[in-house]
Design a protein around this motif. Structure first.
Motif, short mmCIF file in Angstrom:
data_model
loop_
_atom_site.label_atom_id
_atom_site.label_comp_id
_atom_site.label_asym_id
_atom_site.label_seq_id
_atom_site.Cartn_x
_atom_site.Cartn_y
_atom_site.Cartn_z
N VAL A 1 0.84 -1.20 0.00
CA VAL A 1 0.00 0.00 0.00
C VAL A 1 0.87 1.25 0.00
O VAL A 1 0.68 2.16 -0.81
CB VAL A 1 -0.95 0.00 1.22
CG1 VAL A 1 -1.72 1.30 1.28
CG2 VAL A 1 -1.90 -1.17 1.13
N ALA A 2 1.85 1.27 0.90
CA ALA A 2 2.71 2.44 0.99
C ALA A 2 3.49 2.63 -0.30
O ALA A 2 3.71 3.76 -0.75
CB ALA A 2 3.68 2.29 2.16
N CYS A 3 3.87 1.53 -0.91
CA CYS A 3 4.64 1.58 -2.14
C CYS A 3 3.86 2.28 -3.24
O CYS A 3 4.38 3.14 -3.94
CB CYS A 3 5.03 0.15 -2.50
SG CYS A 3 5.30 -0.19 -4.21
N GLN A 4 2.58 1.95 -3.34
CA GLN A 4 1.76 2.61 -4.35
C GLN A 4 1.54 4.07 -4.00
O GLN A 4 1.56 4.93 -4.86
CB GLN A 4 0.39 1.92 -4.44
CG GLN A 4 0.40 0.69 -5.29
CD GLN A 4 -0.98 0.09 -5.34
OE1 GLN A 4 -1.45 -0.48 -4.36
NE2 GLN A 4 -1.65 0.26 -6.45
N ALA A 5 1.34 4.32 -2.71
CA ALA A 5 1.09 5.69 -2.28
C ALA A 5 2.31 6.57 -2.51
O ALA A 5 2.21 7.78 -2.53
CB ALA A 5 0.68 5.72 -0.81
N MET A 6 3.48 5.95 -2.66
CA MET A 6 4.68 6.74 -2.92
C MET A 6 4.92 6.90 -4.41
O MET A 6 6.00 7.31 -4.84
CB MET A 6 5.90 6.08 -2.26
CG MET A 6 5.93 6.24 -0.77
SD MET A 6 5.86 7.96 -0.31
CE MET A 6 4.33 8.01 0.58
N GLY A 7 3.94 6.52 -5.21
CA GLY A 7 4.05 6.79 -6.64
C GLY A 7 4.65 5.67 -7.46
O GLY A 7 5.10 5.90 -8.57
N ILE A 8 4.66 4.45 -6.91
CA ILE A 8 5.22 3.34 -7.68
C ILE A 8 4.09 2.57 -8.36
O ILE A 8 3.11 2.22 -7.71
CB ILE A 8 6.05 2.42 -6.78
CG1 ILE A 8 7.31 3.15 -6.34
CG2 ILE A 8 6.42 1.14 -7.50
CD1 ILE A 8 8.10 2.42 -5.29
#
Lengths: 400, 263
Positions: A279-286
């Motif tokens: 989730v965090a990974c996507q939220a960081m633009g990945i």
């Protein structure tokens, strides 16, 4: 420390073992003479053995726990410390290079052949390390891509006379495509579910090869796969083994080089981010889709190249070379070597593939010893033989 | 001027439950806005709807980045929302534990970099300089946030307050115009909260950022916010300056309960 409590515990474990193994260790039924023999001495030795084994086990566990209390968890493994030291690194690398250079000329062909297998597993391990170690996608069907590579060379050679050197890039591309193909349907899956689906995929490829007779020659396999061509010169059997050996060394070096670069790139970091927190990974633009697909595709590419080498080396392949057992062995290489750690995976592959060969001395206990060693590594070194270390950056005064 | 974030009639239902019910919120450029409400009021759901983690059942989310034209966030994935300049932190810290502090921040730079598979393997000059730039930019952000001494530590080994700040650093690295902070002060001691207060104001004044935060620490909210939005049971019940909100009977009811309930 051996305490009364530990002795008591070991005593009960020994007792329990004596009960458990009673039917197989003590009772021996002789069906010919219709007699039952009770081998009571076995029971005794079994008990004594278990008692002391349990004590030693506990002792080492105790040592390990004490060690953890005094040290921080981010200790750098000794190998890395040595490799960072210039005075050690250069002589070490030279020694290593010399060893691998003279290896096939010093040792008999049999040993060279084993070393080739081990080096192929180094490649496979480094490839799977991208998928499992870095991107955290548990792939149990990795052997499918190995199979794709091997069959690609065998079939292209059989029908179109494609040479080894041309087959390498072709199957690399094929592996990349198959990796993407598997990646798509499993984009939403993680962990156990992903493992099951990839397991199925691995089996599908093998079963297709086994049953599609017209295409792959079925269970009979494909024979007479030529070894790599050396400018049209016939090297003889021994010569071509040595030749393949050096090709594999070159491929392994190439793999180490590229995988090392990937690990500390924008893509490599994205993989680790995906592993640590989706989730965090996507939220960081990945972009999750792209990142997962490239992990699968690149992992598959190396498996496929490994497959070509395997086919060229054995000159005969059939679907039985690509069972689930292979996938598990490669996974063991990664996990025991150290997830995400290239040096660890290399060490893991060499140990895991060479050890069973040299353990042939202890004949029928070979697999038992091998299994026991795996358990011991996992209990005492859960991060693998050599755990991964992230790159460190040095900053002088910040330049504007 | 257009508000930089304009949320209209945002509704989110999970089965029969209305987690958000026709919420309207607008945030002006340079504002520090707070979203408050009792536990379970739908604050984090609101964040998740805006950042694309949930797809809202109804309503429009429009952004107007400074100097650009308005656009809707409908149907965008979380990474696309981040690319457009909204960055967030999480209520329960979600750092990448297997990476160093610097690498965590570099992940934030990811969407502003271009290197692909071949760029990573062959490392042409353009990629090398991009990588170097990202490294230095990340280090500078760590300096601003005051975490530069931890550069090469693993993120998981950081003290709690530093982990919270690292989340903000990571979000900053994506070059946002609006920062969404989900309970940034949760679990912090008074000293750390004070530092956070200063940091948020510093960010607004020096980094040209607007900030929307969810927070339970009322002292922090009241001292920090230009505007406060209050939600309860998924409905927006009040909006105004800290002073107005403090004296709003609806808000007091939501937080302290209704007298008539006791009878």
């Amino acid at each position: 420390m051996v305490t009364i409590k530990k002795i008591k515990q070991a005593f009960f474990i020994a007792l329990w073992f004596m009960v458990l193994t009673f039917p197989i260790m003590v009772i021996k039924v002789n069906t010919i003479t219709d007699t039952v023999v009770f081998r009571w001495s076995y029971l005794f030795w079994n008990g004594i053995g278990t008692f002391f084994a349990s004590l030693t086990w506990n002792y080492f566990l105790h040592l390990k726990e004490n060690k953890q209390k005094t040290e921080t968890s981010d200790d750098i493994p000794m190998v890395h410390q040595l490799l960072q030291n210039d005075r050690f690194r250069i002589p070490f690398l030279i020694a290593l290079a010399v060893f691998f250079l003279i290896y096939p000329f010093v040792f008999p062909m049999y040993h060279t052949s084993i070393m080739i297998s081990a080096l192929v597993y180094v490649m496979l391990g480094l490839g799977l390390n991208i998928v499992v170690g870095l991107a955290g996608l548990l792939d149990l069907g990795y052997v499918a891509f190995y199979c794709v590579g091997a069959y690609a060379y065998a079939l292209l050679n059989l029908h179109f006379g494609v040479s080894f050197w041309l087959a390498l890039p072709i199957s690399a591309v094929l592996g990349f495509m198959f990796g993407t193909l598997l990646g798509y349907p499993v984009l939403r899956l993680r962990g156990d579910y992903l493992a099951i689906v990839t397991l199925g995929f691995g089996e599908i490829i093998r079963i297709i090869m086994e049953n599609w007779d017209d295409f792959s020659n079925g269970p009979r396999g494909i024979s007479n796969i030529p070894p790599p061509n050396f400018f049209g010169i016939d090297l003889g059997q021994h010569g071509s083994v040595i030749y393949i050996y050096f090709i594999v060394i070159a491929l392994v070096l190439m793999t180490i080089f590229f995988v090392g670069r990937l690990e500390n790139s924008r893509l490599g970091r994205a993989w680790i981010a995906l592993r640590d927190d989706e989730v965090a990974c996507q939220a960081m633009g990945i972009d999750k889709v792209k990142t997962k697909l490239t992990a699968f595709a690149l992992g598959a590419t190396w498996a496929s190249i490994g497959g070509v080498v395997f086919a060229a080396k054995t000159s005969y392949i059939n679907p039985m070379s690509f069972t689930i057992w292979e996938s598990i062995t490669i996974l063991c290489v990664v996990v025991i070597g150290g997830m995400g750690s290239a040096i660890g995976v290399i060490a893991g592959a060499l140990v895991l593939i060479l050890l069973p060969e040299y353990l042939r001395a202890v004949a029928e206990y070979r697999m038992l010893v091998f299994g026991a060693l795996q358990v011991i590594v996992m209990v005492f070194k859960p991060d693998g033989l050599i755990k991964s270390v992230r790159k460190t950056y040095k900053f002088k005064k910040v330049e504007e | 001027m257009e508000p930089i974030l304009n949320v209209k009639n945002l509704t989110m239902t999970f089965g029969g439950l209305k987690a958000l019910d026709n919420v309207n919120i607008a945030i002006e450029k340079g504002q520090i806005a707070a979203l408050i409400g009792p536990n379970g009021a739908g604050k984090t759901t609101f964040f998740n709807c805006i950042t694309g983690i949930y797809e809202p059942s109804k309503g429009q989310v429009t952004i107007t980045p400074p100097g650009k034209s308005s656009q809707t966030l409908k149907g965008l994935k979380p990474n696309q929302v981040t690319e457009r300049g909204l960055a967030r932190t999480f209520q329960n810290i979600r750092l990448f534990q297997g990476m160093t502090v610097l690498e965590n921040v570099m992940i934030g730079r990811h969407c502003r970099m271009n290197a692909g598979i071949f760029g990573a393997m062959i490392r042409p000059k353009s990629q090398k300089s991009e990588e170097k730039k990202a490294t230095y930019a990340s280090y500078e952000i760590l300096e601003k946030i005051g975490l530069e001494k931890y550069v090469n530590e693993m993120a998981v080994n950081l003290p709690y307050g530093a982990q919270r700040r690292l989340e903000i650093a990571r979000a900053l690295a994506t070059d946002p115009f609006l920062l969404l902070l989900d309970e940034p002060a949760a679990g912090m001691n008074p000293q750390e909260t004070k530092e956070l207060d200063d940091l948020i104001i510093w960010l607004r004044d020096n980094e040209d950022l607007s900030i929307l935060l969810i927070e339970h620490d009322m002292k922090l909210v009241m001292s920090l916010s230009d505007r406060i939005h209050v939600v309860d049971y998924g409905k927006k019940i009040a909006e105004g300056t800290p002073k107005e909100v403090k004296s709003n009977p609806e808000v007091i009811k939501a937080y302290l309960g209704d007298d008539s309930d006791d009878a």
